[in-house]
Write a protein that holds these residues in place. Structure first.
Motif, PDB file in Angstrom:
ATOM      1  N   PRO A 119       0.854  -1.199   0.000  1.00  0.00           N
ATOM      2  CA  PRO A 119       0.000   0.000   0.000  1.00  0.00           C
ATOM      3  C   PRO A 119       0.886   1.244   0.000  1.00  0.00           C
ATOM      4  N   GLY A 120       0.624   2.150  -0.891  1.00  0.00           N
ATOM      5  CA  GLY A 120       1.489   3.313  -1.055  1.00  0.00           C
ATOM      6  C   GLY A 120       2.623   3.091  -2.034  1.00  0.00           C
ATOM      7  N   GLY A 121       2.791   1.847  -2.483  1.00  0.00           N
ATOM      8  CA  GLY A 121       3.804   1.549  -3.484  1.00  0.00           C
ATOM      9  C   GLY A 121       3.420   2.129  -4.835  1.00  0.00           C
ATOM     10  N   ARG A 122       4.410   2.287  -5.698  1.00  0.00           N
ATOM     11  CA  ARG A 122       4.174   2.987  -6.954  1.00  0.00           C
ATOM     12  C   ARG A 122       4.484   2.122  -8.182  1.00  0.00           C
ATOM     13  N   LEU A 123       3.632   2.285  -9.167  1.00  0.00           N
ATOM     14  CA  LEU A 123       3.842   1.718 -10.491  1.00  0.00           C
ATOM     15  C   LEU A 123       4.247   2.873 -11.395  1.00  0.00           C
ATOM     16  N   ILE A 124       5.468   2.802 -11.936  1.00  0.00           N
ATOM     17  CA  ILE A 124       6.021   3.892 -12.737  1.00  0.00           C
ATOM     18  C   ILE A 124       6.178   3.415 -14.175  1.00  0.00           C
ATOM     19  N   LEU A 125       5.435   4.059 -15.064  1.00  0.00           N
ATOM     20  CA  LEU A 125       5.458   3.696 -16.473  1.00  0.00           C
ATOM     21  C   LEU A 125       6.146   4.804 -17.265  1.00  0.00           C
ATOM     22  N   PHE A 126       7.144   4.444 -18.032  1.00  0.00           N
ATOM     23  CA  PHE A 126       7.828   5.390 -18.918  1.00  0.00           C
ATOM     24  C   PHE A 126       7.645   4.846 -20.323  1.00  0.00           C
ATOM     25  N   GLU A 127       6.867   5.562 -21.135  1.00  0.00           N
ATOM     26  CA  GLU A 127       6.360   4.962 -22.361  1.00  0.00           C
ATOM     27  C   GLU A 127       6.510   5.842 -23.605  1.00  0.00           C
ATOM     28  N   ILE A 128       6.365   5.203 -24.726  1.00  0.00           N
ATOM     29  CA  ILE A 128       6.217   5.880 -26.006  1.00  0.00           C
ATOM     30  C   ILE A 128       4.895   6.653 -26.002  1.00  0.00           C
ATOM     31  N   TYR A 129       4.909   7.874 -26.580  1.00  0.00           N
ATOM     32  CA  TYR A 129       3.672   8.636 -26.730  1.00  0.00           C
ATOM     33  C   TYR A 129       3.453   8.929 -28.206  1.00  0.00           C
ATOM     34  N   THR A 130       2.348   8.450 -28.732  1.00  0.00           N
ATOM     35  CA  THR A 130       2.110   8.511 -30.169  1.00  0.00           C
ATOM     36  C   THR A 130       1.000   9.482 -30.574  1.00  0.00           C
ATOM     37  N   ALA A 131       0.354  10.129 -29.602  1.00  0.00           N
ATOM     38  CA  ALA A 131      -0.846  10.906 -29.916  1.00  0.00           C
ATOM     39  C   ALA A 131      -0.571  12.375 -30.232  1.00  0.00           C
ATOM     40  N   SER A 132       0.696  12.792 -30.275  1.00  0.00           N
ATOM     41  CA  SER A 132       1.033  14.146 -30.688  1.00  0.00           C
ATOM     42  C   SER A 132       1.373  14.146 -32.176  1.00  0.00           C
ATOM     43  N   THR A 133       1.520  15.323 -32.727  1.00  0.00           N
ATOM     44  CA  THR A 133       1.905  15.425 -34.136  1.00  0.00           C
ATOM     45  C   THR A 133       3.267  14.785 -34.377  1.00  0.00           C
ATOM     46  N   LEU A 134       4.250  15.141 -33.553  1.00  0.00           N
ATOM     47  CA  LEU A 134       5.598  14.576 -33.727  1.00  0.00           C
ATOM     48  C   LEU A 134       5.625  13.097 -33.367  1.00  0.00           C
TER      49      LEU A 134
END
Length: 255
Positions: A119-134
């Motif tokens: 409890p209080g632990g964290r899930l950290i996601l570092f991901e590709i983002y495809t929804a911008s123009t670039l």
């Protein structure tokens, strides 16, 4: 190509590029420092990275347990995201760097993440983002993994499915769809959203990443990072990365 063949091919290629590209090492160090700042410090808790690849996170988080589906000399232990070996409520931070978009059944994996996190632990996601123009341009034209923007996301594994028989899956657009389209809010009610940040990482894009040509000299990285900060003001145009930080809650949260 089998899952193990695809995995070993990508690892071998990434190691080759990593060893010959000092710029890549500097950029990834910055990414890992961002992840380290989001980690929670809970006494006697462990930090675990799933899908550690070539294992470079330990340059910044030396006590991190590096895991992957298959063994390698730098991997601390073999783990399957759908069937983790960690005890209930025993992990402080779970880090997934470019792993979320490989989860064919993210809901089934998230249920397992919830089980092992304190409890209080964290899930950290570092991901590709495809929804911008670039992002759509870069990952649509120059990235080897498909975006699959219109394919249905199967949140839960079907009845009778076994975690021991996972196959290769990649949908680069899934993180943007899950965390910015709002269609899965009710599926994440055991989590509290602490951060959701779209980032311009033109410094990474122009580095060529692991497989493309480097477009600027290494000494210009500080200048490129300055432009990243400017472009962060318009994420709808320039974001290419996504940071999501979720906290496990006792009574459930929402995103």
């Amino acid at each position: 190509m089998t899952l193990v063949d695809q995995h070993n091919k990508e690892i071998a290629e990434n190691l080759e590029h990593w060893d010959r590209k000092p710029l890549l090492k500097k950029i990834y160090r910055g990414f890992h420092e961002t992840i380290a700042r989001e980690s929670v410090d809970i006494p006697d808790a462990t930090t675990v990275e799933l899908g550690s690849g070539i294992g470079n996170i330990k340059d910044v988080i030396p006590n991190c347990i590096r895991t992957d589906l298959f063994p390698n000399p730098w991997i601390d232990q073999v783990e399957n995201a759908y069937k983790l070996s960690f005890e209930d409520n025993s992990v402080g931070n779970l880090v997934l760097f470019d792993v979320f978009h490989h989860l064919r059944y993210p809901g089934s994996a998230f249920r397992e993440f919830n089980r092992v996190l304190m409890p209080g632990g964290r899930l950290i996601l570092f991901e590709i983002y495809t929804a911008s123009t670039l992002g759509s341009l870069v990952y649509g034209l120059f990235h080897h993994e498909p975006i699959l923007a219109k394919d249905k996301i199967e949140w839960e594994a079907p009845e009778g499915w076994s975690a021991d028989k996972i196959d290769y899956y990649a949908a680069a657009g899934n993180a943007a769809r899950v965390f910015y389209r709002g269609k899965f809010e009710d599926k994440l009610d055991t989590w509290k959203l602490l951060k959701k940040k779209r980032m311009s990482t033109i410094s990474y894009v122009a580095s060529g990443g692991y497989s493309k040509p480097q477009l600027y000299p290494t000494f210009m990285l500080p200048c490129m990072r300055f432009w990243d900060k400017i472009c962060n003001l318009a994420p709808i145009l320039f974001a290419t990365r996504l940071l999501v930080v979720l906290e496990k809650t006792e009574g459930g949260g929402s995103v």
